[in-house]
Scaffold this active site. Sequence first.
Site, PDB file in Angstrom:
ATOM      1  N   ARG A  82       8.555 -31.265 -56.507  1.00  0.00           N
ATOM      2  CA  ARG A  82       9.921 -31.713 -56.264  1.00  0.00           C
ATOM      3  C   ARG A  82      10.399 -32.578 -57.434  1.00  0.00           C
ATOM      4  NH1 ARG A  82      10.049 -35.244 -53.006  1.00  0.00           N
ATOM      5  NH2 ARG A  82       7.917 -35.372 -52.238  1.00  0.00           N
ATOM      6  N   TYR A 221      10.332 -23.909 -57.417  1.00  0.00           N
ATOM      7  CA  TYR A 221       9.264 -24.570 -56.650  1.00  0.00           C
ATOM      8  C   TYR A 221       9.721 -24.834 -55.203  1.00  0.00           C
ATOM      9  CZ  TYR A 221       6.279 -28.015 -54.659  1.00  0.00           C
ATOM     10  OH  TYR A 221       5.468 -28.660 -53.767  1.00  0.00           O
ATOM     11  N   LYS A 230      13.038 -29.424 -47.004  1.00  0.00           N
ATOM     12  CA  LYS A 230      13.425 -30.810 -47.305  1.00  0.00           C
ATOM     13  C   LYS A 230      14.943 -30.976 -47.290  1.00  0.00           C
ATOM     14  CE  LYS A 230       9.141 -31.754 -47.977  1.00  0.00           C
ATOM     15  NZ  LYS A 230       8.415 -32.574 -47.003  1.00  0.00           N
ATOM     16  N   HIS A 250      10.031 -37.171 -41.592  1.00  0.00           N
ATOM     17  CA  HIS A 250       8.965 -36.538 -42.376  1.00  0.00           C
ATOM     18  C   HIS A 250       7.633 -36.739 -41.639  1.00  0.00           C
ATOM     19  CE1 HIS A 250       6.981 -36.259 -46.666  1.00  0.00           C
ATOM     20  NE2 HIS A 250       6.989 -35.101 -46.064  1.00  0.00           N
ATOM     21  N   SER A 272       4.384 -37.495 -49.025  1.00  0.00           N
ATOM     22  CA  SER A 272       3.865 -36.211 -49.479  1.00  0.00           C
ATOM     23  C   SER A 272       2.471 -36.383 -50.080  1.00  0.00           C
ATOM     24  CB  SER A 272       4.802 -35.620 -50.531  1.00  0.00           C
ATOM     25  OG  SER A 272       6.097 -35.524 -50.005  1.00  0.00           O
ATOM     26  N   CYS A 274      -0.260 -37.227 -48.518  1.00  0.00           N
ATOM     27  CA  CYS A 274      -0.985 -38.370 -47.956  1.00  0.00           C
ATOM     28  C   CYS A 274      -1.587 -38.067 -46.577  1.00  0.00           C
ATOM     29  CB  CYS A 274      -0.074 -39.585 -47.903  1.00  0.00           C
ATOM     30  SG  CYS A 274       0.372 -40.180 -49.550  1.00  0.00           S
ATOM     31  N   ASP A 297       4.849 -31.313 -41.051  1.00  0.00           N
ATOM     32  CA  ASP A 297       5.668 -31.933 -42.107  1.00  0.00           C
ATOM     33  C   ASP A 297       6.962 -32.554 -41.597  1.00  0.00           C
ATOM     34  OD1 ASP A 297       5.817 -32.469 -44.954  1.00  0.00           O
ATOM     35  OD2 ASP A 297       7.453 -31.022 -45.065  1.00  0.00           O
ATOM     36  N   ARG A 389      -0.214 -25.156 -53.687  1.00  0.00           N
ATOM     37  CA  ARG A 389       0.123 -25.062 -52.263  1.00  0.00           C
ATOM     38  C   ARG A 389      -0.290 -23.726 -51.658  1.00  0.00           C
ATOM     39  NH1 ARG A 389       2.740 -29.682 -49.761  1.00  0.00           N
ATOM     40  NH2 ARG A 389       2.953 -31.110 -51.505  1.00  0.00           N
TER      41      ARG A 389
HETATM   42  P1  GDP Z   1       0.444 -33.990 -46.677  1.00  0.00           P
HETATM   43  O1  GDP Z   1       1.062 -33.572 -47.971  1.00  0.00           O
HETATM   44  O2  GDP Z   1       0.948 -35.302 -46.187  1.00  0.00           O
HETATM   45  O3  GDP Z   1       0.522 -32.919 -45.658  1.00  0.00           O
HETATM   46  O4  GDP Z   1      -1.097 -34.256 -47.006  1.00  0.00           O
HETATM   47  P2  GDP Z   1      -2.374 -33.302 -46.835  1.00  0.00           P
HETATM   48  O5  GDP Z   1      -2.872 -33.317 -45.441  1.00  0.00           O
HETATM   49  O6  GDP Z   1      -2.092 -31.986 -47.441  1.00  0.00           O
HETATM   50  O7  GDP Z   1      -3.401 -34.080 -47.735  1.00  0.00           O
HETATM   51  C1  GDP Z   1      -3.117 -34.400 -49.087  1.00  0.00           C
HETATM   52  C2  GDP Z   1      -4.400 -34.692 -49.812  1.00  0.00           C
HETATM   53  O8  GDP Z   1      -5.038 -35.819 -49.202  1.00  0.00           O
HETATM   54  C3  GDP Z   1      -5.380 -33.537 -49.747  1.00  0.00           C
HETATM   55  O9  GDP Z   1      -6.042 -33.415 -50.984  1.00  0.00           O
HETATM   56  C4  GDP Z   1      -6.343 -33.963 -48.669  1.00  0.00           C
HETATM   57  O10 GDP Z   1      -7.627 -33.421 -48.846  1.00  0.00           O
HETATM   58  C5  GDP Z   1      -6.344 -35.483 -48.767  1.00  0.00           C
HETATM   59  N1  GDP Z   1      -6.572 -36.122 -47.450  1.00  0.00           N
HETATM   60  C6  GDP Z   1      -5.989 -35.806 -46.278  1.00  0.00           C
HETATM   61  N2  GDP Z   1      -6.476 -36.566 -45.266  1.00  0.00           N
HETATM   62  C7  GDP Z   1      -7.389 -37.394 -45.816  1.00  0.00           C
HETATM   63  C8  GDP Z   1      -8.247 -38.420 -45.290  1.00  0.00           C
HETATM   64  O11 GDP Z   1      -8.270 -38.719 -44.091  1.00  0.00           O
HETATM   65  N3  GDP Z   1      -9.052 -39.065 -46.177  1.00  0.00           N
HETATM   66  C9  GDP Z   1      -9.052 -38.755 -47.517  1.00  0.00           C
HETATM   67  N4  GDP Z   1      -9.873 -39.415 -48.319  1.00  0.00           N
HETATM   68  N5  GDP Z   1      -8.274 -37.777 -48.044  1.00  0.00           N
HETATM   69  C10 GDP Z   1      -7.448 -37.116 -47.209  1.00  0.00           C
HETATM   70  P1  PGA Z   2       3.931 -32.432 -48.003  1.00  0.00           P
HETATM   71  O1  PGA Z   2       5.227 -31.484 -48.153  1.00  0.00           O
HETATM   72  O2  PGA Z   2       4.512 -33.614 -47.327  1.00  0.00           O
HETATM   73  O3  PGA Z   2       3.022 -31.586 -47.212  1.00  0.00           O
HETATM   74  O4  PGA Z   2       3.378 -32.800 -49.343  1.00  0.00           O
HETATM   75  C1  PGA Z   2       5.876 -31.174 -49.308  1.00  0.00           C
HETATM   76  C2  PGA Z   2       6.575 -32.365 -49.917  1.00  0.00           C
HETATM   77  O5  PGA Z   2       6.802 -33.376 -49.229  1.00  0.00           O
HETATM   78  O6  PGA Z   2       6.912 -32.250 -51.102  1.00  0.00           O
HETATM   79 MN    MN Z   3       6.526 -33.159 -46.943  1.00  0.00          MN
HETATM   80 MN    MN Z   4       1.567 -31.116 -45.790  1.00  0.00          MN
END
Ligand code: GDP
Ligand code: PGA
Ligand code: MN
Ligand code: MN
Length: 610
Positions: A82, A221, A230, A250, A272, A274, A297, A389
């Site tokens: 983004r 992207y 978004k 979010h 994002s 996290c 999400d 992704r």
């Molecule tokens: P989103 O973008 O908020 O959906 O985050 P994701 O679930 O895709 O996670 C983003 C990154 O953080 C990935 O590389 C995960 O492996 C890592 N991650 C997710 N949950 C945890 C956790 O509980 N502990 C740690 N250390 N890493 C995590």
């Molecule tokens: P994410 O979604 O929260 O899974 O990273 C895409 C974004 O927020 O850019």
């Molecule tokens: Mn997101």
């Molecule tokens: Mn995600």
Amino acid sequence: MTAPAVIPGLEQAPTKHPKLLAWVRQVAELTTPQQVVWCDGSQAEWEQLTSALVDAGALVQLDPTKRPNSFWARTDPSDVARVEERTYICSVDEADAGPTNNWMAPAEMKQLMTELYRGSMRGRTMYVIPFCMGPLTAQNPMFGVELTDSPYVVASMRIMTRMGTKVLEAMGTEAEFVPALHSVGAPIEAGQADVAWPCNQTKYISHFPETREIWSFGSGYGGNSLLGKKCYSLRIASAMGRDEGWLAEHMLILKLTSPEGKVHYIAGAFPSACGKTNLAMLEPTIPGWKVETLGDDIAWMRFGEDGRLYAVNPEYGLFGVAPGTDWKTNPNAMRTLASGNSVFTNVALTDDGDIWWEGMGSPPEHLTDWKGRDWTSGSEELSSHPNSRFCTPITQCPILAPEYDDPRGVPISAILFGGRRKTTIPLVSQARDWVHGVFQGATLSSETTAAAVGQVGVVRRDPMAMLPFIGYHAGDYFRHWIAMGKGVDGNADKLPQIFYVNWFRRGEGGKFLWPGFGENSRVLKWVVERLEGTGGAIETPVGFVPSPSDLDLSGLDVPMADIEAALEVSEEEWRAELPQITEWFTKFGDKLPGVLWAELDALKARLGVN
Ligand code: GDP
Ligand code: PGA
Ligand code: MN
Ligand code: MN
């Protein structure tokens, strides 16, 4: 009608919706595509699109015995995330965009972008994608129509949204819809060959909150081009929610069932990259507990007649961060992907036609990296972009909760706010009440990630994990959150409880203090115990925090010192946070609700600062 209207397909519209027809014609005449295609969302259309993309070298088909009906895509190396710097909230009044958004007057932005769009689809097909965010069976289905010159976007929208003929039919001739215009901004001149990933160095992701319109230019992207996600479901929908008394957030949504069979629905807002997708699909490590997925999400939350806050996931697919996803960390994502029907972007390709990314066990000897180059385990660069992704249908998730398609949504018991912080923020704390929870959300901080273009690892305030997504003034947004806390007819006791989590605190040598992933079920269990009034906690200056003995740690192989460090509330670290919070709040001037200043004063007093 004006002269250049003989664009093939333009007249073959499978709808009589006058407003839609007029808009499609207007955009076609401006962008001058070679043809117009009205998307029906069928399997045949998907096959035609993906095989054309494969023929053009824009997609690589993966080995169908390993990944049925799945594809590998590589973006231009400059078009990977983004672009917050290029994202605009074009409200009529600049003050309504607030200090956290880029702003330009709507007329000025439209004039500027009209010139960018002029002829921008030359030599390409313009696709018309009718889509619906949330179930089509909703009382007021939330329609949108995206016009795009990117077949990659069409394929992705088919995974991520409910789209096609059934949507157009449901729209009839009257339904309101959000018009969402997208062009990669790369016309093909006669005799010129296309590139695998067309885009433009000039990018604008523009939102017109008053007229509920989206104009996106220059990027292919996902976060910039799948405009239902978004742009509509967060930026435009948050403005709708402000006007109509609901919340577009979010947030992941999960269903948690205890060994006794008690059900709680939990929503969680983390910035994002996290941990939302991982938590939404969590496989609990504690016996008898069960998690089912509703969304990973975005959550739209409205009050039900019973005074509870109900959440709906407007999306239909998962657009997840690939690196770190593995059988150990997120087995349910791996199972979802194993069913196929997925698009992988900017991951690495194996020599036997599968995909690989960092964190997925040990690497094969040789790969093709996300830039298309040879990669070996000795290579210095990562094989996959950190924001690579997977895009996959949510219906393939083996733990999908049956309620995912219920237009009424699910009643939320707890909201988790969370960020990625090496220090300061304890593993979990419970807010004292709604306003304190809004304070926790409004002051949420996190280290930046690769999900947005820019520096990674810098701590910034990311209120409710919505910093890049609030479609209006953040001070008004906080006020809206405070107002939601009054509940319906004074039923404030039915509101969700608010918790603040941090899976990412680090100890010596930079290692994570808490093992995370499936072990986060231990934190969810404590959350439920707090909701039910059985969980123990210590009252700290920042809220109620469990002591190690309040958490179910049975069978967990982590040194007690690490658990204690993960849970620690260091008054010294928190005192260092205070000037940053003051500076953050000052940005919002008069718009910051006074109760949030009062929360800050109360926190200062609890920390012995005045
Ligand atoms: P989103 O973008 O908020 O959906 O985050 P994701 O679930 O895709 O996670 C983003 C990154 O953080 C990935 O590389 C995960 O492996 C890592 N991650 C997710 N949950 C945890 C956790 O509980 N502990 C740690 N250390 N890493 C995590
Ligand atoms: P994410 O979604 O929260 O899974 O990273 C895409 C974004 O927020 O850019
Ligand atoms: Mn997101
Ligand atoms: Mn995600």
